[in-house]
Design a protein around this motif. Structure first.
Motif, PDB file in Angstrom:
ATOM      1  N   UNK A 107      54.300  66.371 -12.213  1.00 11.60           N
ATOM      2  CA  UNK A 107      53.742  67.076 -11.207  1.00 11.60           C
ATOM      3  C   UNK A 107      52.448  67.125 -10.736  1.00 11.60           C
ATOM      4  N   UNK A 108      52.221  68.410 -10.181  1.00 11.18           N
ATOM      5  CA  UNK A 108      50.752  69.032 -10.110  1.00 11.18           C
ATOM      6  C   UNK A 108      50.070  68.261  -9.102  1.00 11.18           C
ATOM      7  N   UNK A 109      49.653  67.107  -9.094  1.00  9.89           N
ATOM      8  CA  UNK A 109      49.215  65.954  -8.252  1.00  9.89           C
ATOM      9  C   UNK A 109      49.892  64.790  -8.104  1.00  9.89           C
ATOM     10  N   UNK A 110      50.309  64.204  -6.962  1.00 12.81           N
ATOM     11  CA  UNK A 110      50.974  63.130  -7.129  1.00 12.81           C
ATOM     12  C   UNK A 110      50.767  62.019  -5.837  1.00 12.81           C
ATOM     13  N   UNK A 111      51.224  60.934  -6.133  1.00 16.12           N
ATOM     14  CA  UNK A 111      50.817  59.780  -5.255  1.00 16.12           C
ATOM     15  C   UNK A 111      52.017  59.078  -4.693  1.00 16.12           C
ATOM     16  N   UNK A 112      51.908  58.491  -3.472  1.00  8.47           N
ATOM     17  CA  UNK A 112      53.055  57.639  -2.791  1.00  8.47           C
ATOM     18  C   UNK A 112      52.195  56.633  -2.038  1.00  8.47           C
ATOM     19  N   UNK A 113      52.982  55.565  -1.863  1.00  7.10           N
ATOM     20  CA  UNK A 113      52.573  54.390  -1.101  1.00  7.10           C
ATOM     21  C   UNK A 113      52.276  54.592   0.357  1.00  7.10           C
ATOM     22  N   UNK A 114      51.375  54.068   0.967  1.00  5.07           N
ATOM     23  CA  UNK A 114      51.150  54.002   2.438  1.00  5.07           C
ATOM     24  C   UNK A 114      50.972  53.017   3.106  1.00  5.07           C
ATOM     25  N   UNK A 115      50.842  52.884   4.312  1.00  5.25           N
ATOM     26  CA  UNK A 115      50.747  51.526   5.130  1.00  5.25           C
ATOM     27  C   UNK A 115      49.558  50.649   4.768  1.00  5.25           C
ATOM     28  N   UNK A 116      48.697  51.144   3.899  1.00  7.99           N
ATOM     29  CA  UNK A 116      47.711  50.656   3.344  1.00  7.99           C
ATOM     30  C   UNK A 116      47.849  49.924   1.990  1.00  7.99           C
ATOM     31  N   UNK A 117      48.948  50.361   1.373  1.00  7.52           N
ATOM     32  CA  UNK A 117      49.386  49.494   0.173  1.00  7.52           C
ATOM     33  C   UNK A 117      49.310  48.325   0.154  1.00  7.52           C
ATOM     34  N   UNK A 118      49.249  47.199  -0.723  1.00  2.00           N
ATOM     35  CA  UNK A 118      49.367  45.770  -0.511  1.00  2.00           C
ATOM     36  C   UNK A 118      50.717  45.491  -0.477  1.00  2.00           C
ATOM     37  N   UNK A 119      50.953  44.119   0.192  1.00  3.77           N
ATOM     38  CA  UNK A 119      52.449  43.757   0.410  1.00  3.77           C
ATOM     39  C   UNK A 119      53.022  43.699  -0.912  1.00  3.77           C
ATOM     40  N   UNK A 120      54.289  44.080  -0.938  1.00  4.45           N
ATOM     41  CA  UNK A 120      55.162  43.701  -2.121  1.00  4.45           C
ATOM     42  C   UNK A 120      54.739  44.930  -3.224  1.00  4.45           C
ATOM     43  N   UNK A 121      54.215  46.014  -2.638  1.00  7.41           N
ATOM     44  CA  UNK A 121      54.045  47.089  -3.791  1.00  7.41           C
ATOM     45  C   UNK A 121      55.362  47.759  -3.989  1.00  7.41           C
ATOM     46  N   UNK A 122      55.807  47.732  -5.132  1.00 10.62           N
ATOM     47  CA  UNK A 122      57.195  48.179  -5.637  1.00 10.62           C
ATOM     48  C   UNK A 122      57.190  49.745  -6.032  1.00 10.62           C
ATOM     49  N   UNK A 123      58.087  50.275  -5.865  1.00  9.12           N
ATOM     50  CA  UNK A 123      58.198  51.580  -6.347  1.00  9.12           C
ATOM     51  C   UNK A 123      59.198  51.457  -7.605  1.00  9.12           C
ATOM     52  N   UNK A 124      58.485  51.876  -8.935  1.00  8.83           N
ATOM     53  CA  UNK A 124      59.291  51.842 -10.119  1.00  8.83           C
ATOM     54  C   UNK A 124      60.190  53.302 -10.402  1.00  8.83           C
ATOM     55  N   UNK A 125      59.671  54.431 -10.125  1.00  8.94           N
ATOM     56  CA  UNK A 125      60.269  55.432 -10.248  1.00  8.94           C
ATOM     57  C   UNK A 125      59.925  56.597  -9.302  1.00  8.94           C
ATOM     58  N   UNK A 126      60.758  57.453  -9.152  1.00  6.45           N
ATOM     59  CA  UNK A 126      60.509  58.539  -7.993  1.00  6.45           C
ATOM     60  C   UNK A 126      60.929  60.073  -8.778  1.00  6.45           C
ATOM     61  N   UNK A 127      60.159  60.889  -8.053  1.00  3.13           N
ATOM     62  CA  UNK A 127      60.584  62.308  -8.302  1.00  3.13           C
ATOM     63  C   UNK A 127      60.980  62.904  -6.852  1.00  3.13           C
ATOM     64  N   UNK A 128      62.225  62.674  -6.544  1.00 12.23           N
ATOM     65  CA  UNK A 128      62.246  63.152  -5.105  1.00 12.23           C
ATOM     66  C   UNK A 128      62.119  64.617  -4.853  1.00 12.23           C
ATOM     67  N   UNK A 129      61.418  64.804  -3.729  1.00 15.36           N
ATOM     68  CA  UNK A 129      61.265  65.923  -3.050  1.00 15.36           C
ATOM     69  C   UNK A 129      60.382  66.937  -4.020  1.00 15.36           C
TER      70      UNK A 129
END
Length: 449
Positions: free
Chosen positions: A372-394
């Motif tokens: 945690x502490x600081x986190x990332x997530x994809x956005x509309x600027x992410x390249x095509x076919x950017x895949x999410x491998x793992x998630x910390x929900x909420x």
């Protein structure tokens, strides 16, 4: 970190008036490591007599990186002790405490000693003294620290040992020196202490507290000690080898062509503050087919300018029309604001990179780590076919997850860990194979262990 400044809870550590590092090489040095106390320059504040035994030394190197065999210049000021024991360590190389640890290892950096302890003395009547250190010509590239100890006290000073020449290893690791200094509180010029601060002095040593006042080992950058050391503990025992450089060194590389000998560039730490040149260089390297691995979060967030020993800024890259997700794959989504605890990643898409999970025992639905502490997530600027491998929900509240990503663009693959403290877990048994898979696949390097 895109936050308002912390309220600083301790008195600022002052080195004013500021001194530029002495860079004169020693005229004559003995073979191996030679440590020479030179004539000191008299300036700085004199600390009160009541703090004579506890006042910290403030030591820093004259450059952020050195080449093997060079003479490093250590500038020591502050404090009241007139003598100290100086020793250099290869950060992370002692591994895990126990029978396998290097004798005399350093507990704060898991450092392996590369020099014998030597006594240094402050010149009589001087506030500051200069020490010259001949670095080993055969020391491997990496992150190193000098430790000054006296009685029960110690002060540290980090530096990067860059390679003699670029491209001898298949992987390049960049140490985020700019970010370390942005968080440093010496002289109160941290961007996280005072919104009126616009200039960061890159010659400063590192203080003994975080910007929120909590203590850290004196002289160590907070994020280096909390996060980078975990990665280094894995790296030195992985059997892989890489060239290490600082942000300064990357700035001196004129074009991506000079990086063509590397199959992988690893931004191991929190690479938050980057110049236009660095952003251009990393993008061109990716466009030419190079692989990138971001092992932290909130990377390439702020646009800065570095001139000599000063760093100025700061403008979010996305506000300048260049969202970092277009390169990294994901981008800074927020920080925990002291309200949200670290939690495990849940694996969601092993099919997007089956090689990454091979032999780890991890599968879709598995949980691992504590982040945690600081986190990332994809956005509309992410390249095509950017895949999410793992998630910390909420992770930062409802609808605000942390997400680990990967994408391919032509011959290039780009991985983003998505949590600032992910690299700190590289040496954990549950994740060391994951890091090895990432390294091997993107670099083509085979471990020799």
């Amino acid at each position: 970190m895109n936050i308002a400044p912390y309220r600083f809870q301790q008195g600022r550590i002052s080195r004013s008036p500021r001194a530029r590092r002495q860079r004169a090489a020693a005229a004559s040095l003995a073979s191996g490591v030679a440590v020479t106390a030179a004539v000191a320059v008299v300036f700085g504040v004199v600390l009160g007599a009541g703090r004579a035994e506890t006042s910290p030394l403030l030591a820093g190197f004259g450059a952020r990186s050195y080449a093997p065999g060079q003479v490093a210049v250590l500038d020591i000021g502050g404090g009241a002790t007139n003598r100290a024991t100086l020793q250099l360590f290869q950060a992370g190389a002692s591994g895990t405490p126990g029978p396998a640890a290097a004798p005399g290892w350093d507990k704060h950096t898991f450092g392996k000693p590369v020099t014998a302890p030597q006594q240094v003395r402050r010149p009589s009547g001087s506030e500051r003294w200069i020490v010259h250190i001949r670095l080993g010509s055969n020391w491997p590239s990496g992150a190193y620290v000098a430790r000054l100890s006296w009685g029960p006290h110690a002060d540290y000073a980090p530096f990067v040992l860059r390679p003699s020449r670029l491209g001898d290893a298949p992987v390049l690791v960049v140490e985020p020196i700019n970010t370390w200094h942005a968080y440093d509180d010496v002289d109160g010029d941290s961007w996280y202490l005072d919104p009126a601060v616009h200039v960061i002095d890159l010659t400063h040593p590192f203080a003994a507290s975080r910007v929120n006042g909590k203590p850290v080992p004196a002289g160590l950058p907070e994020q280096f000690q909390r996060f980078d050391v975990g990665f280094l503990r894995w790296y030195w025992h992985s059997g892989y080898r890489a060239d290490f450089i600082s942000d300064d060194d990357l700035e001196r590389i004129s074009s991506a062509r000079q990086l063509s000998g590397y199959r992988l560039i690893v931004f191991a730490g929190h690479e938050e503050y980057v110049t236009s040149h660095t952003f251009d260089l990393a993008t061109a390297y990716r466009n030419d087919g190079g692989n990138l691995a971001f092992l932290s979060a909130n990377n390439f967030f702020y646009k800065v300018k570095v001139s000599g020993n000063t760093m100025t800024g700061r403008i979010p890259w996305r506000n300048a029309g260049r969202p970092e997700a277009a390169l990294v794959g994901a981008q800074y989504a927020g920080w925990n604001e002291g309200n949200y605890p670290n939690r495990p990643y849940r694996i969601t898409n092993t099919a997007a990179a089956p090689w990454l999970f091979e032999g780890t025992g991890l599968h879709d639905g598995s949980s691992v780590g504590n982040y945690g502490i600081e986190v990332d997530e994809p956005s509309s600027a992410s390249p095509p076919h950017t895949h999410v491998l793992a998630v910390i929900p909420n992770e930062l509240g409802p609808g605000k997850p942390a997400e680990m990503t990967i994408y391919t663009r032509g011959r290039s693959t780009v991985f983003d860990a998505g949590a600032i403290n992910f690299e700190a877990s590289a040496h954990w048994p549950a994740l060391s194979r994951f890091f090895s898979n990432l390294w091997s696949h993107l670099s083509g390097e085979t471990s020799d262990t």
